[in-house]
Write a protein that holds these residues in place. Structure first.
Motif, PDB file in Angstrom:
ATOM      1  N   ARG A  82      74.621  40.886  46.862  1.00  0.00           N
ATOM      2  CA  ARG A  82      74.038  40.678  45.838  1.00  0.00           C
ATOM      3  C   ARG A  82      72.591  41.312  45.947  1.00  0.00           C
ATOM      4  N   LEU A  83      72.016  41.655  47.183  1.00  0.00           N
ATOM      5  CA  LEU A  83      70.651  42.183  47.306  1.00  0.00           C
ATOM      6  C   LEU A  83      70.972  43.551  46.869  1.00  0.00           C
ATOM      7  N   GLU A  84      71.858  44.171  47.148  1.00  0.00           N
ATOM      8  CA  GLU A  84      72.112  45.629  46.475  1.00  0.00           C
ATOM      9  C   GLU A  84      71.959  45.824  45.065  1.00  0.00           C
TER      10      GLU A  84
ATOM     11  N   VAL B 157      69.010  44.713  56.562  1.00  0.00           N
ATOM     12  CA  VAL B 157      68.442  43.969  55.551  1.00  0.00           C
ATOM     13  C   VAL B 157      66.946  43.772  55.779  1.00  0.00           C
ATOM     14  N   SER B 158      66.763  43.349  57.314  1.00  0.00           N
ATOM     15  CA  SER B 158      65.375  43.085  57.638  1.00  0.00           C
ATOM     16  C   SER B 158      64.424  44.512  57.302  1.00  0.00           C
TER      17      SER B 158
ATOM     18  N   ASP C  67      66.234  44.800  42.787  1.00  0.00           N
ATOM     19  CA  ASP C  67      65.239  45.874  42.983  1.00  0.00           C
ATOM     20  C   ASP C  67      65.306  46.183  44.633  1.00  0.00           C
ATOM     21  N   TYR C  68      65.933  45.341  45.431  1.00  0.00           N
ATOM     22  CA  TYR C  68      65.750  45.667  46.820  1.00  0.00           C
ATOM     23  C   TYR C  68      67.075  46.783  46.925  1.00  0.00           C
ATOM     24  N   GLY C  69      68.089  47.216  46.191  1.00  0.00           N
ATOM     25  CA  GLY C  69      69.099  47.902  46.299  1.00  0.00           C
ATOM     26  C   GLY C  69      68.764  49.008  46.894  1.00  0.00           C
TER      27      GLY C  69
ATOM     28  N   GLU D 148      58.220  36.133  49.191  1.00  0.00           N
ATOM     29  CA  GLU D 148      59.619  36.174  48.570  1.00  0.00           C
ATOM     30  C   GLU D 148      60.331  36.969  50.097  1.00  0.00           C
ATOM     31  N   VAL D 149      59.704  37.970  50.473  1.00  0.00           N
ATOM     32  CA  VAL D 149      60.521  38.591  51.429  1.00  0.00           C
ATOM     33  C   VAL D 149      60.419  37.746  52.698  1.00  0.00           C
TER      34      VAL D 149
END
Length: 364
Positions: free
Chosen positions: A52-54, A75-76, A57-59, A337-338
């Protein structure tokens, strides 16, 4: 990527503050909403969370991180890089006077990272160089250097390495190590860092009109939070503290030295909360006490006060259409958010119930 905000070349934004604030307000619309966090909370594995994170915008940063890292470390790292990029983007667009204020406020996260490392080395707790506890954005010390400190074998090695860098508070490491040797209390080392940072930061808030006043208010409430956290630990300990006032930090908004002195002698945490008498903090402190009774963790007070200041700073920025509050509000929201995503990622990775994870989030 190594981000050094204070080293960035000063280039005025093309259209000045109104132009940069318009871009920041547009970017603020891309931040995750409460419902988005709920979706991430329902992921049943780290793999599904990453998938999902991919797609977000973090992808791109996650894809880059996964070239050399795996699992929760990737991820971190990706989340931390995203935060650093956000700070750098805002900093580059800001006027010189705003840059000074942003750098002074954001350095608190670098200090927090160094305190995390010092605490880990002093207590022998293992610490990954990509630990999610690291939240700094590279104002005075880059992310690469934070990771270098985390890899040192001992507290002495951490200090030796830090002294090779031209930090504005570098002497605090020497004084902190000496204080730790004398008392064997890591809090005495941390106190030296806090004093040095706060003394340096106060010089950056002079003048700057409304922006300076807003920054001083946020800064002063952060000092209050640190002082109340100290009070919690002093009141809770059974040790005899010879000079409790030496732990007081100057520069707070509401919790002055006289009030601090009167509260040090409270017989327990219940009376500390009851006698605080600072309305702006009453709700957060009472919530912290209730959570402390449930968990037994003194850090609940700190968490509730930090959450209150986070919400307050974000909401103030919505009202400050043309001023410094726009930049600080956005960066505070991005930081939050982060932090929330990191908490969720680690909770999902450990198969913790979503309801328990949710309690640790600050939702705005």
């Amino acid at each position: 990527m190594t981000t050094k905000l204070v080293a960035a070349k000063v280039r005025p934004s093309p259209g000045g503050t109104p132009y940069s604030n318009a871009r920041i307000r547009a970017q603020r619309g891309s931040l995750l909403k409460t419902g988005d966090f709920e979706v991430y909370l329902q992921e049943t594995s780290l793999d599904s969370f990453v998938y999902r994170l991919e797609a977000s915008d973090y992808g791109p940063l996650l894809e880059k991180a996964r070239l050399t890292l795996a699992g929760i470390d990737a991820v971190s790292y990706a989340l931390q890089m995203a935060l650093s990029q956000a700070y750098f983007w805002v900093y580059e667009m800001s006027e010189r006077r705003y840059r000074t204020l942003l750098a002074a406020l954001a350095t608190k996260w670098d200090i927090q990272d160094m305190k995390t490392i010092i605490r880990a080395k002093a207590t022998g707790v293992g610490l990954s160089e990509y630990d999610s506890a690291f939240v700094g954005v590279g104002v005075s010390i880059s992310a690469d250097n934070i990771r270098a400190l985390a890899q040192q074998a001992s507290l002495e090695d951490v200090v030796a390495l830090a002294l090779t860098w031209n930090l504005p508070y570098r002497q605090a490491f020497t004084r902190g190590l000496e204080a730790y040797y004398l008392s064997e209390q890591v809090a005495d080392f941390e106190l030296q860092l806090d004093h040095a940072y706060l003394n340096w930061a106060r010089t950056r808030f002079r003048g700057s009109g409304d922006a300076g006043r807003f920054a001083r208010s946020v800064f002063g409430q952060e000092v209050d939070r640190l002082n109340f956290d100290t009070l919690v630990r002093l009141v809770d300990t059974s040790d005899v503290i010879e000079d409790p006032l030496s732990y007081f930090l100057e520069g707070g908004c509401y919790l002055d030295k006289k009030k601090f002195k009167s509260l040090v002698d409270c017989e327990d945490l219940y009376h500390l909360v009851d006698e605080l008498g600072i309305p702006v903090y009453t709700k957060a402190v009472k919530a912290g006490y209730e959570e402390y009774l449930l968990t037994g963790h003194l850090s609940e007070f700190e968490r509730m006060l930090e959450a209150q200041l986070t919400r307050q700073t974000i909401e103030a920025g919505y009202k400050d259409i043309l001023g410094f509050g726009v930049a600080l509000s956005y960066l505070t929201a991005k930081q939050n958010e982060v932090t929330n995503l990191n908490i969720i990622a680690h909770g999902v990775n450990r198969q913790i119930d979503p309801g328990i994870i949710r309690k640790d989030l600050t939702l705005v």
